[in-house]
Write a protein that holds these residues in place. Structure first.
Motif, PDB file in Angstrom:
ATOM      1  N   ILE A   1       0.844  -1.191   0.000  1.00 55.79           N
ATOM      2  CA  ILE A   1       0.000   0.000   0.000  1.00 55.79           C
ATOM      3  C   ILE A   1       0.880   1.242   0.000  1.00 55.79           C
ATOM      4  CG2 ILE A   1      -1.732   1.311   1.290  1.00 55.79           C
ATOM      5  CD1 ILE A   1      -2.737  -1.317   2.423  1.00 55.79           C
ATOM      6  N   HIS A   2       0.509   2.199  -0.808  1.00 56.21           N
ATOM      7  CA  HIS A   2       1.173   3.499  -0.828  1.00 56.21           C
ATOM      8  C   HIS A   2       0.093   4.574  -0.685  1.00 56.21           C
ATOM      9  CE1 HIS A   2       4.996   1.674  -2.105  1.00 56.21           C
ATOM     10  NE2 HIS A   2       4.260   0.914  -2.911  1.00 56.21           N
ATOM     11  N   TYR A   3       0.533   5.781  -0.355  1.00 53.64           N
ATOM     12  CA  TYR A   3      -0.412   6.877  -0.136  1.00 53.64           C
ATOM     13  C   TYR A   3      -0.006   8.075  -1.000  1.00 53.64           C
ATOM     14  CZ  TYR A   3      -2.281   4.343   3.856  1.00 53.64           C
ATOM     15  OH  TYR A   3      -2.870   3.401   4.650  1.00 53.64           O
ATOM     16  N   ASP A   4      -0.994   8.613  -1.712  1.00 51.90           N
ATOM     17  CA  ASP A   4      -0.763   9.813  -2.503  1.00 51.90           C
ATOM     18  C   ASP A   4      -0.772  11.018  -1.561  1.00 51.90           C
ATOM     19  OD1 ASP A   4      -0.721  11.281  -5.178  1.00 51.90           O
ATOM     20  OD2 ASP A   4      -2.496  12.149  -4.219  1.00 51.90           O
ATOM     21  N   ALA A   5       0.341  11.747  -1.517  1.00 53.60           N
ATOM     22  CA  ALA A   5       0.489  12.832  -0.544  1.00 53.60           C
ATOM     23  C   ALA A   5      -0.540  13.943  -0.780  1.00 53.60           C
ATOM     24  CB  ALA A   5       1.900  13.395  -0.607  1.00 53.60           C
ATOM     25  N   ARG A   6      -0.803  14.307  -2.036  1.00 51.77           N
ATOM     26  CA  ARG A   6      -1.745  15.397  -2.305  1.00 51.77           C
ATOM     27  C   ARG A   6      -3.150  15.052  -1.839  1.00 51.77           C
ATOM     28  NH1 ARG A   6      -0.163  17.557  -8.437  1.00 51.77           N
ATOM     29  NH2 ARG A   6       1.969  18.252  -7.914  1.00 51.77           N
TER      30      ARG A   6
ATOM     31  N   SER B   1       6.207  -0.738   5.247  1.00 57.26           N
ATOM     32  CA  SER B   1       5.143  -0.989   6.203  1.00 57.26           C
ATOM     33  C   SER B   1       4.255   0.249   6.303  1.00 57.26           C
ATOM     34  CB  SER B   1       5.735  -1.311   7.575  1.00 57.26           C
ATOM     35  OG  SER B   1       6.397  -0.175   8.107  1.00 57.26           O
ATOM     36  N   PRO B   2       2.984   0.068   6.669  1.00 52.63           N
ATOM     37  CA  PRO B   2       2.103   1.236   6.820  1.00 52.63           C
ATOM     38  C   PRO B   2       2.640   2.259   7.812  1.00 52.63           C
ATOM     39  CG  PRO B   2       0.828  -0.800   6.815  1.00 52.63           C
ATOM     40  CD  PRO B   2       2.265  -1.204   6.868  1.00 52.63           C
ATOM     41  N   ALA B   3       3.276   1.794   8.886  1.00 50.36           N
ATOM     42  CA  ALA B   3       3.806   2.729   9.882  1.00 50.36           C
ATOM     43  C   ALA B   3       4.879   3.626   9.283  1.00 50.36           C
ATOM     44  CB  ALA B   3       4.356   1.957  11.074  1.00 50.36           C
ATOM     45  N   SER B   4       5.804   3.052   8.503  1.00 47.39           N
ATOM     46  CA  SER B   4       6.872   3.854   7.920  1.00 47.39           C
ATOM     47  C   SER B   4       6.337   4.843   6.894  1.00 47.39           C
ATOM     48  CB  SER B   4       7.907   2.936   7.266  1.00 47.39           C
ATOM     49  OG  SER B   4       7.329   2.214   6.178  1.00 47.39           O
ATOM     50  N   LEU B   5       5.202   4.545   6.284  1.00 41.85           N
ATOM     51  CA  LEU B   5       4.603   5.453   5.313  1.00 41.85           C
ATOM     52  C   LEU B   5       3.826   6.577   5.974  1.00 41.85           C
ATOM     53  CD1 LEU B   5       3.251   2.826   2.749  1.00 41.85           C
ATOM     54  CD2 LEU B   5       5.136   4.423   2.352  1.00 41.85           C
ATOM     55  N   LEU B   6       3.113   6.268   7.050  1.00 45.47           N
ATOM     56  CA  LEU B   6       2.171   7.217   7.625  1.00 45.47           C
ATOM     57  C   LEU B   6       2.743   8.067   8.743  1.00 45.47           C
ATOM     58  CD1 LEU B   6      -1.050   5.009   7.676  1.00 45.47           C
ATOM     59  CD2 LEU B   6      -0.523   6.903   6.143  1.00 45.47           C
ATOM     60  N   VAL B   7       3.687   7.537   9.507  1.00 42.32           N
ATOM     61  CA  VAL B   7       4.216   8.289  10.649  1.00 42.32           C
ATOM     62  C   VAL B   7       4.774   9.643  10.228  1.00 42.32           C
ATOM     63  CG1 VAL B   7       6.029   8.322  12.412  1.00 42.32           C
ATOM     64  CG2 VAL B   7       4.579   6.297  12.136  1.00 42.32           C
ATOM     65  N   PRO B   8       5.560   9.754   9.134  1.00 41.91           N
ATOM     66  CA  PRO B   8       6.022  11.100   8.735  1.00 41.91           C
ATOM     67  C   PRO B   8       4.881  12.054   8.410  1.00 41.91           C
ATOM     68  CG  PRO B   8       7.322   9.405   7.643  1.00 41.91           C
ATOM     69  CD  PRO B   8       6.164   8.709   8.291  1.00 41.91           C
TER      70      PRO B   8
ATOM     71  N   MET C   1      -5.234   6.063  -1.029  1.00 41.63           N
ATOM     72  CA  MET C   1      -4.485   4.811  -0.949  1.00 41.63           C
ATOM     73  C   MET C   1      -4.261   4.255  -2.351  1.00 41.63           C
ATOM     74  SD  MET C   1      -6.261   2.921   2.295  1.00 41.63           S
ATOM     75  CE  MET C   1      -5.260   1.473   1.991  1.00 41.63           C
ATOM     76  N   GLN C   2      -3.080   3.758  -2.580  1.00 41.24           N
ATOM     77  CA  GLN C   2      -2.729   3.205  -3.886  1.00 41.24           C
ATOM     78  C   GLN C   2      -2.229   1.773  -3.708  1.00 41.24           C
ATOM     79  OE1 GLN C   2       0.246   5.992  -5.240  1.00 41.24           O
ATOM     80  NE2 GLN C   2      -1.285   7.443  -6.003  1.00 41.24           N
ATOM     81  N   LEU C   3      -2.869   0.861  -4.409  1.00 46.71           N
ATOM     82  CA  LEU C   3      -2.445  -0.535  -4.428  1.00 46.71           C
ATOM     83  C   LEU C   3      -2.916  -1.159  -5.740  1.00 46.71           C
ATOM     84  CD1 LEU C   3      -4.697  -2.754  -2.150  1.00 46.71           C
ATOM     85  CD2 LEU C   3      -5.390  -0.549  -3.010  1.00 46.71           C
ATOM     86  N   ASP C   4      -2.438  -2.342  -6.007  1.00 46.24           N
ATOM     87  CA  ASP C   4      -2.771  -3.012  -7.269  1.00 46.24           C
ATOM     88  C   ASP C   4      -4.143  -3.674  -7.145  1.00 46.24           C
ATOM     89  OD1 ASP C   4      -2.592  -4.007  -9.818  1.00 46.24           O
ATOM     90  OD2 ASP C   4      -1.416  -5.776  -9.238  1.00 46.24           O
ATOM     91  N   GLY C   5      -5.170  -2.831  -7.108  1.00 43.17           N
ATOM     92  CA  GLY C   5      -6.522  -3.339  -6.950  1.00 43.17           C
ATOM     93  C   GLY C   5      -7.510  -2.196  -6.877  1.00 43.17           C
TER      94      GLY C   5
END
Length: 287
Positions: A78-83, A213-220, A135-139
């Motif tokens: 899972i990735h997250y689009d910042a905008r 991991s979701p934590a490393s993506l979202l904590v910042p 949220m961005q994922l292959d689905g």
């Protein structure tokens, strides 16, 4: 296309409890600012209402993404689009602000609570689903309509109840109790909305799929709103009237002809002193 295995509690009860605490913190700060605004001079009222709107909006946004730290889809990074993610924060603050300003200027009347609570609740729900769109994922995501409707009803009811509590202008413990209820409702809205979610993966799930991991993506992303909430809490604690209840201070708009008691601080005493008529001097009869 395959159904993805969704896990919303990747860290057990840690993320739901942390999300609930953030919802309560944002609610407590925001509701107290709203109560304070109802008793402030007109020149100070927009500032208190804006601070309250930002606190509630930031608390709701932080609640969502703290809860999302525990959200995973098996075999799909899972990735997250910042905008889009930060757009959901702005949307929450703006829509909550509309509802808070309505109650802040019209009082906790029936029509103001209905309008303000509806707008604020829709802001909570819109923030949730816009944040999910980031949220961005292959689905792809699919939502159950009835469950989504239930989550919106929970958000609107919670927002209306919270604004009603803020409009009562009672003591600090009253606001704390209201924030606990609001935190429960915001968290309930989030997990109700997540229960409506079904993930359809485009490819075959892979246990070895790379990704952070979701934590490393979202904590910042959470650092900024968390710092703001801490600073907002400091501002509120430094205000000498924030911990007191109605019986400890006097609203600016007191009844005409009734002398107002001397307020506790200069920030409120100035508008009161300016509005208070000077005592009439006894007439001197000329001889």
């Amino acid at each position: 296309m395959h159904h993805g295995t969704v896990d919303g509690f990747g860290y057990g009860l840690v993320t739901p409890l942390a999300a609930y605490v953030m919802a309560c913190l944002g609610g407590a700060l925001g509701l107290r600012c709203t109560s304070r605004a109802l008793l402030a001079a007109h020149s100070w009222r927009p500032g208190w209402l804006a601070l309250g709107s930002a606190a509630i909006g930031s608390g709701i946004w932080t609640t969502h993404f703290v809860a999302m730290i525990g959200f995973t889809v098996h075999g799909a990074p899972i990735h997250y689009d910042a905008r889009t993610t930060f757009a959901s924060l702005a949307l929450a603050i703006v829509m909550v602000g509309v509802g808070v300003f309505i109650v802040g200027y019209q009082g906790a009347t029936g029509s103001a609570l209905f309008t303000g609570g509806t707008v604020t609740g829709l802001g909570v729900a819109s923030m949730h689903y816009l944040g999910m769109a980031g949220m961005q994922l292959d689905g792809t995501f699919q939502y159950d309509t009835l469950t989504v409707a239930a989550s919106v009803v929970i958000a609107v009811a919670a927002a209306t109840a919270a604004l009603w509590a803020a409009g009562q202008v009672r003591g600090f413990l009253w606001s704390v109790g209201a924030s606990l209820v609001m935190g429960l409702a915001v968290s309930g809205m989030h997990y109700t909305g997540m229960a409506a979610l079904t993930v359809h993966l485009h490819g075959t799930p892979s246990a070895s799929a790379p990704g952070q991991s979701p934590a490393s993506l979202l904590v910042p992303l959470l650092i900024g709103p968390l710092v703001f909430l801490v600073l907002a809490g400091a501002v509120i604690l430094l205000d000498p009237l924030m911990v007191a209840g109605r019986r400890h201070w006097t609203p600016v708009e007191h009844k005409p002809g009734v002398p107002a008691p001397e307020p506790a601080t200069a920030s409120v005493s100035r508008p009161l002193a300016a509005a208070r008529p000077s005592p009439a001097r006894p007439a001197v009869r000329s001889r």
